[in-house]
Design a protein around this motif. Structure first.
Motif, PDB file in Angstrom:
ATOM      1  N   UNK A   1     -39.160  33.703  18.072  1.00 32.02           N
ATOM      2  CA  UNK A   1     -39.607  32.178  17.266  1.00 32.02           C
ATOM      3  C   UNK A   1     -38.507  31.988  16.305  1.00 32.02           C
ATOM      4  N   UNK A   2     -37.289  32.579  16.151  1.00 31.75           N
ATOM      5  CA  UNK A   2     -36.447  32.461  14.851  1.00 31.75           C
ATOM      6  C   UNK A   2     -36.250  30.778  14.665  1.00 31.75           C
ATOM      7  N   UNK A   3     -36.170  30.477  13.509  1.00 31.49           N
ATOM      8  CA  UNK A   3     -35.800  29.032  13.208  1.00 31.49           C
ATOM      9  C   UNK A   3     -34.044  28.873  13.472  1.00 31.49           C
ATOM     10  N   UNK A   4     -33.592  27.942  13.845  1.00 32.40           N
ATOM     11  CA  UNK A   4     -32.349  27.685  13.720  1.00 32.40           C
ATOM     12  C   UNK A   4     -31.633  27.153  12.464  1.00 32.40           C
ATOM     13  N   UNK A   5     -30.855  27.830  11.966  1.00 30.39           N
ATOM     14  CA  UNK A   5     -30.102  27.627  10.862  1.00 30.39           C
ATOM     15  C   UNK A   5     -29.015  26.722  11.139  1.00 30.39           C
ATOM     16  N   UNK A   6     -28.758  25.705  10.336  1.00 28.49           N
ATOM     17  CA  UNK A   6     -27.846  24.756  10.382  1.00 28.49           C
ATOM     18  C   UNK A   6     -26.541  25.283  10.148  1.00 28.49           C
ATOM     19  N   UNK A   7     -25.411  24.761  10.586  1.00 29.35           N
ATOM     20  CA  UNK A   7     -24.227  25.715  10.482  1.00 29.35           C
ATOM     21  C   UNK A   7     -23.093  24.369  10.562  1.00 29.35           C
ATOM     22  N   UNK A   8     -21.866  24.457   9.950  1.00 32.27           N
ATOM     23  CA  UNK A   8     -20.788  23.602   9.968  1.00 32.27           C
ATOM     24  C   UNK A   8     -19.961  23.888  10.941  1.00 32.27           C
ATOM     25  N   UNK A   9     -19.774  23.082  11.917  1.00 35.40           N
ATOM     26  CA  UNK A   9     -18.819  23.408  13.029  1.00 35.40           C
ATOM     27  C   UNK A   9     -17.670  22.186  13.070  1.00 35.40           C
TER      28      UNK A   9
ATOM     29  N   UNK B   1     -19.086  18.695  11.457  1.00 36.07           N
ATOM     30  CA  UNK B   1     -20.596  18.096  11.549  1.00 36.07           C
ATOM     31  C   UNK B   1     -21.373  19.227  11.228  1.00 36.07           C
ATOM     32  N   UNK B   2     -22.580  18.985  10.486  1.00 37.26           N
ATOM     33  CA  UNK B   2     -23.692  20.182  10.178  1.00 37.26           C
ATOM     34  C   UNK B   2     -24.463  20.014  11.778  1.00 37.26           C
ATOM     35  N   UNK B   3     -24.700  20.974  12.285  1.00 38.61           N
ATOM     36  CA  UNK B   3     -25.370  21.192  13.404  1.00 38.61           C
ATOM     37  C   UNK B   3     -26.636  22.099  13.575  1.00 38.61           C
ATOM     38  N   UNK B   4     -27.624  21.901  14.196  1.00 42.17           N
ATOM     39  CA  UNK B   4     -28.661  23.143  14.604  1.00 42.17           C
ATOM     40  C   UNK B   4     -28.702  23.290  15.994  1.00 42.17           C
ATOM     41  N   UNK B   5     -28.827  24.417  16.572  1.00 44.09           N
ATOM     42  CA  UNK B   5     -29.166  24.586  17.700  1.00 44.09           C
ATOM     43  C   UNK B   5     -28.656  26.166  18.259  1.00 44.09           C
TER      44      UNK B   5
END
Length: 104
Positions: free
Chosen positions: A18-26, A81-85
């Motif tokens: 159940x780890x939370x998604x960490x936002x990242x720049x892509x 973009x900053x994305x989570x997923x």
């Protein structure tokens, strides 16, 4: 004692899944026009993470404007973009996406 050990192992396994998604720049653009992906027809949104491109599930290529606009469209320019997923089966399953770079 066995029940305690089982409960501890179960809770560790459950918490790791159940780890939370960490936002990242892509980098974000059209997979076919900008990232040379060819496994799908037409123009489809893709992200590039660590030099590897993935088609995106969860957001459409026109979600941020006309994909073919000559100055800002994903078929014409690569944006950030900053994305989570997460990457699943060679696709990026996006839960959130926000452009962070304006193209002029």
């Amino acid at each position: 004692m066995k029940k305690l050990l089982f409960a501890t192992l179960f809770s560790i396994t459950f918490s790791c899944s159940n780890r939370k998604e960490v936002p990242q720049i892509v980098e974000i653009a059209c997979g076919q026009c900008q990232f040379s992906l060819n496994s799908e027809q037409g123009c489809n949104l893709a992200v590039r993470i660590d030099h590897k491109a993935y088609f995106v599930d969860g957001f459409d290529i026109d979600a941020f404007g006309d994909a073919h606009d000559e100055h800002t469209g994903f078929c014409e320019v690569i944006r950030k973009a900053e994305v989570s997923g997460s990457v699943q089966k060679d696709r990026f399953k996006a839960s959130a996406m926000r452009l962070i770079e304006n193209v002029e």
